[in-house]
Enzyme design. Structure first.
Site, PDB file in Angstrom:
ATOM      1  N   HIS A  99       0.863  -1.217  -0.054  1.00 56.63           N
ATOM      2  CA  HIS A  99      -0.069   0.033   0.061  1.00 56.63           C
ATOM      3  C   HIS A  99       1.005   1.157   0.214  1.00 56.63           C
ATOM      4  O   HIS A  99       1.785   1.155   0.648  1.00 56.63           O
ATOM      5  CB  HIS A  99      -0.791   0.180   1.364  1.00 56.63           C
ATOM      6  CG  HIS A  99      -1.665   1.136   0.966  1.00 56.63           C
ATOM      7  ND1 HIS A  99      -1.893   2.485   1.503  1.00 56.63           N
ATOM      8  CD2 HIS A  99      -3.230   0.914   0.720  1.00 56.63           C
ATOM      9  CE1 HIS A  99      -2.899   3.015   1.270  1.00 56.63           C
ATOM     10  NE2 HIS A  99      -3.964   2.212   0.771  1.00 56.63           N
ATOM     11  N   GLU A 148      -3.936   2.019  -7.493  1.00 53.84           N
ATOM     12  CA  GLU A 148      -4.352   2.837  -6.519  1.00 53.84           C
ATOM     13  C   GLU A 148      -3.522   4.008  -6.658  1.00 53.84           C
ATOM     14  O   GLU A 148      -2.301   4.366  -6.066  1.00 53.84           O
ATOM     15  CB  GLU A 148      -4.290   2.256  -4.825  1.00 53.84           C
ATOM     16  CG  GLU A 148      -5.167   1.104  -4.548  1.00 53.84           C
ATOM     17  CD  GLU A 148      -5.317   1.211  -3.184  1.00 53.84           C
ATOM     18  OE1 GLU A 148      -6.576   1.126  -2.688  1.00 53.84           O
ATOM     19  OE2 GLU A 148      -4.467   1.230  -2.247  1.00 53.84           O
TER      20      GLU A 148
HETATM   21  P1  PGA Z   1      -9.790   5.776   0.240  1.00 53.03           P
HETATM   22  O1  PGA Z   1      -8.670   4.634   0.530  1.00 53.03           O
HETATM   23  O2  PGA Z   1     -11.034   4.596  -0.196  1.00 53.03           O
HETATM   24  O3  PGA Z   1     -10.269   6.036   1.554  1.00 53.03           O
HETATM   25  O4  PGA Z   1      -9.423   6.681  -0.831  1.00 53.03           O
HETATM   26  C1  PGA Z   1      -8.415   3.694  -0.264  1.00 53.03           C
HETATM   27  C2  PGA Z   1      -7.014   2.917   0.030  1.00 53.03           C
HETATM   28  O5  PGA Z   1      -6.141   3.656   0.636  1.00 53.03           O
HETATM   29  O6  PGA Z   1      -7.098   1.758  -0.085  1.00 53.03           O
END
Ligand code: PGA
Length: 225
Positions: A99, A148
């Site tokens: 992440h 992401e």
């Molecule tokens: P968010 O986070 O949906 O709050 O933008 C997503 C993530 O960091 O996996």
């Protein structure tokens, strides 16, 4: 199969975890007819709640799987503070690796992340490997990737479905990856715009997964596709 992976990050106390499950279970009971069989629903709580969450999930009879947000790159041994894949094997099925918050706050690099993937695979945990753009390095053993873009995380500004779909397509073409999910400001309102693209196989909501009502709405909307 569409994936809905809730990442709780570093949030909630014991009472809040219990309340989340109680409220979520109420919604599930009242709306049992929705088609969850084509959905893989995963909740990733902090490590300390894994036993509790497993107990609540079984107690309420919920059709969800459990995951974690990180794993040690080492086996069991003299690694103070670490939680190994071996310890997690009997508690969870999925593990989020790489992440952007771990890469930036804890300086996790490709080498370390590759070790985490290797250890997870040896222990039969399924890695959900986060990449911040379509060119981010992906270790060989990964089959599920979460695309992401950092600027979309927690900002309320999601990527467009077209751009995310393009990134997912590129990732699948360049790697041995069968599944790409999208994360970054996913909400009940925008989820279906991602799930109806050709290459996005699910979502990874963070903020929206903390609220059982919002998370339930995400599931209901996904079940209609
Ligand atoms: P968010 O986070 O949906 O709050 O933008 C997503 C993530 O960091 O996996």
């Amino acid at each position: 199969m569409k994936y809905i992976v809730g990442n709780w990050k570093s949030n909630k106390n014991t009472k809040e975890v219990e309340d989340w499950f109680k409220n979520f279970a109420d919604l599930y009971r009242q709306n049992k007819r929705i088609a969850t069989d084509r959905l893989e629903i995963v909740i990733c709580p902090p490590f300390v709640y894994l036993s509790l969450v497993n107990k609540l999930k079984i107690g309420y009879g919920l059709p969800i799987k459990i995951g974690v947000q990180d794993v040690s790159p080492f086996s069991n041994g003299a690694y103070t503070g670490e939680i190994s894949a071996n310890m997690l094997e009997e508690l969870v099925e999925y593990v989020i690796i790489g992440h952007s918050e771990r890469r930036s706050n804890f300086h996790e690099d490709d080498k370390m992340l590759t070790e985490k993937v290797k250890k997870s695979r040896e222990s039969r945990l399924q890695p959900i490997y986060c990449v911040q753009d379509s060119k981010t390095y992906i270790p060989n053993e990964v089959s599920i990737v979460a695309y992401e873009p950092t600027w979309a995380i927690g900002t309320g500004i999601s990527d467009t479905p077209e751009s995310a779909n393009k990134a997912a397509e590129f990732i699948k073409q360049k790697n041995q990856v069968s599944t790409v999910i999208y994360g970054g400001s996913v909400t009940p309102e925008n989820i279906n715009s991602f799930l109806t693209t050709n290459n996005i196989d699910g979502v990874l909501p963070g903020g929206a997964s903390l609220d059982p009502v919002k998370f339930w709405e995400i599931i209901v909307n996904a079940s209609k596709i």
